[in-house]
Design an enzyme around this catalytic site. Structure first.
Site, short mmCIF file in Angstrom:
data_model
loop_
_atom_site.label_atom_id
_atom_site.label_comp_id
_atom_site.label_asym_id
_atom_site.label_seq_id
_atom_site.Cartn_x
_atom_site.Cartn_y
_atom_site.Cartn_z
N ASP A 80 0.96 -1.17 -0.06
CA ASP A 80 0.08 -0.04 0.06
C ASP A 80 0.95 1.24 -0.05
OD1 ASP A 80 -2.41 1.15 0.02
OD2 ASP A 80 -3.31 0.00 1.66
N ASP A 139 -9.56 3.70 -3.60
CA ASP A 139 -10.51 2.64 -3.48
C ASP A 139 -11.72 2.71 -4.05
OD1 ASP A 139 -8.26 1.95 -1.90
OD2 ASP A 139 -9.26 1.99 -0.06
#
Length: 313
Positions: free
Chosen positions: A119, A174
């Site tokens: 991430d 996202d």
């Protein structure tokens, strides 16, 4: 293809959940269709590294450790994925792997990890083109084959530089479980179609199919578009209790075959009409593996709530 814990469970994960999910992939037949990665997302680790500077699993939720979970998953003929961050901390403020790449990669390999989602939180403002290659090098140095999923959110257009760094790269922020989010992400990902292919894939984020925020028709569209875009098909619902409708969508062999075609050409949107950001018709073209040009038209009439799918050879 596989499953990821985040979209449905977020931080509410345990080793029992991961094992039960592996069991469910087998018992439902999804594993036989190609869903073989069981990916643990954020929140698996403790709040800090140990005295030796190593990552440690949360003792409350993963008391047996990640290797034991990996052994269980491997015993089912499946693969285990793990999560870390190219920053000082993960997005849920667990220890990140920035400047710990070599040690963490060796640790993941020793546990039997097969997939790493990496991430982009708490990245200290360091250029991602500098932050992501060190983990690639560290993973390669372990000698273990580990799929490297770069989750940079598309901030610095990773499609332009991540081929040769990762096996896939997130092109967007996202996803959430709405039609608006899904179609917006599909449009953003479409821009980078020409950069995808075997060895390096555009990643528009994980599937929301079965999580309840869209209709059956919208989930069919979602799954079909992700398949056409050659996106990683990572299920994001609770497969232990999915509905028959959800299973029907996820187990469609013809759609999966389009996604898994060895030629690896990403379908592209070639026509769209709509008002106020509400897409009315979407048409994609894809090249089929037998060398024929296949026109796969997916037209959704959102105003009537009816979807129409037409396949023309």
């Amino acid at each position: 293809m596989g499953w990821n814990s985040w979209n449905f469970f977020a931080c509410n994960i345990t080793e029992d959940l991961i094992k039960e999910t592996a069991d469910a992939l087998i018992s439902t037949g999804l594993a036989d269709l190609g869903y073989v990665y069981v990916n643990i997302d954020d929140c698996w680790s403790g709040a800090s590294r140990n005295s030796e500077g190593q990552l440690v699993p949360d003792p409350n939720t993963f008391p047996s450790g990640i290797k034991a979970v990996a052994d269980y998953v491997h015993g089912k003929g499946l693969k285990l994925g793990i999560y870390s961050d190219a920053g000082a901390f993960t997005c849920q403020v667990r220890p990140g792997s920035l400047l710990h790449e070599t040690d963490d990669a060796q640790l993941f390999a020793s546990w039997g990890v097969d997939y790493l989602k990496y991430d982009n939180c708490f990245n200290l403002g360091i250029d991602p083109k500098k932050r992501y290659p060190p983990m690639r090098d560290a993973l390669n140095a372990t000698g273990r084959t580990i799929f490297y999923s770069i989750c940079e959110w598309g901030v610095e257009d990773p499609a332009l530089w991540a081929h040769g760094v990762g096996n896939s790269w997130r092109t967007t922020d996202d996803i959430n479980d709405t039609w608006a989010s899904m179609t917006t992400i599909a449009d953003l990902n479409d821009k980078w179609a020409s950069y995808a292919g075997p060895g390096g894939w555009n990643d528009p984020d994980m599937l929301e199919v079965g999580n309840g925020g869209m209709t059956y028709q919208e989930y069919r569209a979602h799954f079909s578009i992700w398949a056409l875009m050659k996106a990683p098909l990572l299920v994001g619902c609770d497969v232990r209790s999915m509905t028959n409708e959800t299973f029907e969508i996820l187990s469609n062999k013809e759609v999966i075959a389009v996604n898994q075609d060895s030629l690896g050409v990403q379908g592209r949107k070639v026509y769209a009409t709509g008002e106020n950001d509400l897409l009315h018709h979407i048409v994609y073209h894809i090249v089929w593996k037998f060398g024929q040009v296949l026109c796969l038209e997916i037209a959704w009439s959102l105003l009537s709530g009816i979807d129409v799918q037409k396949l023309q050879l």
